[in-house]
Design an enzyme around this catalytic site. Structure first.
Site, mmCIF file in Angstrom:
data_model
loop_
_atom_site.group_PDB
_atom_site.id
_atom_site.type_symbol
_atom_site.label_atom_id
_atom_site.label_comp_id
_atom_site.label_asym_id
_atom_site.label_seq_id
_atom_site.Cartn_x
_atom_site.Cartn_y
_atom_site.Cartn_z
ATOM 1 N N GLU A 157 6.047 -2.832 0.412
ATOM 2 C CA GLU A 157 5.268 -2.593 -0.802
ATOM 3 C C GLU A 157 3.855 -2.232 -0.360
ATOM 4 O O GLU A 157 3.124 -3.067 0.179
ATOM 5 C CB GLU A 157 5.256 -3.832 -1.700
ATOM 6 C CG GLU A 157 4.688 -3.588 -3.075
ATOM 7 C CD GLU A 157 5.532 -2.639 -3.923
ATOM 8 O OE1 GLU A 157 4.970 -2.081 -4.884
ATOM 9 O OE2 GLU A 157 6.733 -2.450 -3.630
ATOM 10 N N GLU A 216 -1.677 5.799 -4.009
ATOM 11 C CA GLU A 216 -1.236 5.659 -2.621
ATOM 12 C C GLU A 216 -0.501 6.905 -2.136
ATOM 13 O O GLU A 216 -0.723 7.367 -1.008
ATOM 14 C CB GLU A 216 -0.342 4.418 -2.508
ATOM 15 C CG GLU A 216 -1.073 3.126 -2.842
ATOM 16 C CD GLU A 216 -0.195 2.070 -3.488
ATOM 17 O OE1 GLU A 216 -0.753 1.041 -3.912
ATOM 18 O OE2 GLU A 216 1.028 2.271 -3.577
ATOM 19 N N ASP A 275 4.047 -4.725 -8.746
ATOM 20 C CA ASP A 275 4.876 -5.627 -7.945
ATOM 21 C C ASP A 275 6.121 -6.063 -8.711
ATOM 22 O O ASP A 275 7.211 -6.161 -8.138
ATOM 23 C CB ASP A 275 4.053 -6.855 -7.528
ATOM 24 C CG ASP A 275 2.822 -6.474 -6.732
ATOM 25 O OD1 ASP A 275 2.974 -5.811 -5.694
ATOM 26 O OD2 ASP A 275 1.704 -6.817 -7.149
#
Length: 502
Positions: A290, A320, A481
């Site tokens: 992750e 990201e 998450d």
């Protein structure tokens, strides 16, 4: 006139029972069909999408039984970003992205930079004194809240709460408050207990909030911290030791981005430690990475080359992904930094295809430079849509994983219960039709009752769905998450070749 002999015998008076039975079958069928169509047409777009995801969500044939997750764990101090930054008595004429924050003025500048873009970000504060001042100001806020934090702890908590058949072992620096906040069924090690919790300050803001001359185009958050333990050698060694002892069938590694703020020599040593231990994990045990917020190009290049190829699965968002493409000469480098709104789907598809083909596993085993590469699954998530990408045959049940992750995204932001559906709080923010994949000319036509689309490009499978967005989010942190953990647990992994024993 026709004689009776020309009338087919099936229509004769003698077959009246057959006629009645056919009639009794057809009438209820058409009545049921009409009612179903009427019921479907009466649903709102949001309800129809939710029900479609429900139909797609099927548990895998073999659920993961044991998961080891590490290695960042902390307590999130969640506050109103605008309120706290305004109270710092710092000035800021323009937003500017600082890789590391040394002063509260740096914090103000960097927060403003991402605030005006509505983009999530995380930066390390190098001065402990300045960070303590920020914590004091944040805790003085009347609207501050403490929650479990850190990617590893959040994913462990989500799995423990929603997948009771999976045993979860968390390795990370756990203090008194995080010990109390964690789900009781999460197993933890005493060897990484700490006396005082690591704190992360979460500066949240809502769409339309004003900071100086800027207006937030969307709801998001800015995270800052001054960690001592999450990226420590002791915690990392205990994490890999737990993998050998616990013998899981799933490994989740998070918090690698926290090494970015350490000295070059220290982080290189830890990167070698991570890679060396990843190579020792049997191929039959999937490793999920992750990713977190990155800023340093040299460090991020090391992550791409030394860690990314040696995991089986990756969880990533638009900030990201665009940053990795930007620093590694991938497609659409100009998309970083992401401006207000989200990146066009076809550009994200191009970047995901590049990432998997460049750093992913070679299913043929014929490319010598890719010996040992494992990456074969990517779960991409942004505010308005999610994409699952896979190559090879190791992963299955991906549409179910994608739908399960999409289902909880808006619900968590709005704090909607699992057994309720308040469609007025959620909305769709994708166009009715657009391009999914320019290379193969794949287009998308939105259908609320069937929102999921899938296609193949070469040997890569793509699965796409729009997401219901919370109109007035009560939280933004931790959603990524939860999405990744849920999608991962609904996915199934089975590698046929290279049998290995612990």
């Amino acid at each position: 006139m026709f004689s009776e002999t020309f009338v087919p015998s099936i229509f004769s008076y003698k077959h009246r029972l057959l006629h009645l039975s056919v009639l009794f079958f057809i009438v209820p069928y058409w009545y049921s069909y009409y009612n179903d169509q009427h019921r479907l047409s009466s649903y709102s777009v949001e309800t129809a999408m939710f029900l479609s995801w429900e139909r797609a969500i099927v548990k895998p044939g073999a659920m993961f039984k044991k998961a080891v997750i590490g290695f960042n764990c902390n307590v999130d101090l969640i506050v109103s970003g605008v309120r706290v930054v305004d109270a710092l008595n710092t000035t800021c004429s323009e937003g500017k992205d600082q890789e590391t924050l040394e002063t509260l003025a740096d914090l103000h500048q960097t927060f403003a930079h991402f605030f005006q873009r509505g983009a999530a970000a995380e930066r390390y504060m190098s001065s402990e004194d300045q960070f303590n001042l920020l914590v004091a100001e944040s805790e003085a806020s009347t609207r501050s809240h403490h929650h479990i934090g850190g990617n590893a702890a959040l994913m462990a908590d989500r799995i423990a709460a929603n997948f009771p058949s999976t045993e979860v072992y968390l390795v990370g620096p756990i203090g008194p408050r995080s010990q109390a906040l964690l789900h009781p069924s999460v197993k933890r090690t005493n060897s990484t207990r700490i006396l005082k919790d690591e704190l992360h300050v979460i500066l949240e803001y809502k769409q339309g909030e004003i900071l100086g001359d800027w207006v937030a185009p969307s709801s998001s958050r800015f995270i800052t911290s001054h960690d001592h333990f999450s990226g420590s050698m002791v915690v990392m060694e205990m994490f890999f030791k737990a993998i050998a002892q616990f013998r899981p069938d799933l490994v989740v590694i998070t918090g690698v981005h926290l090494l970015e703020f350490q000295s070059k020599e220290m982080r290189q040593e830890k990167m070698r430690l991570i890679k060396r231990n990843l190579l020792q994990i049997p191929p039959k045990v999937p490793i999920h990475l992750e990713l977190g917020s990155l800023a340093d190009e040299i460090f991020s290049t090391d992550v791409i080359n030394k860690i990314l190829p040696y995991v089986d699965s990756l969880g990533i968002n638009e900030q990201e992904l665009t940053f990795l493409s930007h620093i590694a000469n991938g497609p659409h480098m100009e998309e970083y930094p992401v401006q207000a709104g989200t990146v066009h789907v076809h550009k994200v598809v191009e970047m995901l295809h590049w990432l998997l083909k460049t750093y992913g596993r070679d299913p043929t085993g014929q490319i010598a430079s890719k010996t040992g590469y494992r990456l074969s699954r990517i779960h991409f998530h942004c505010l308005t849509y999610h994409i699952m990408v896979s190559s090879g045959t190791d992963w299955s049940n991906l549409a179910a994983g994608l739908a399960a992750g999409a289902r909880i995204a808006g619900r968590l932001s709005c704090n909607i219960g699992a057994n309720t559906m308040d469609s007025e709080l959620l909305e769709i923010r994708t166009p009715a039709n657009f391009v999914l994949d320019k290379k193969i000319e794949k287009n998308y036509q939105f259908e609320a009752h069937n929102p999921i689309a899938s296609w193949m490009r070469e040997d890569v499978l793509f699965v796409f769905t729009p997401v219901l967005v919370c109109r007035l989010p009560s939280k933004t942190v931790g959603i990524d998450d939860a999405i990744s953990a849920t999608g991962l647990l609904y996915s199934q992994f089975y590698r046929l070749n290279r049998p290995t024993h612990w």
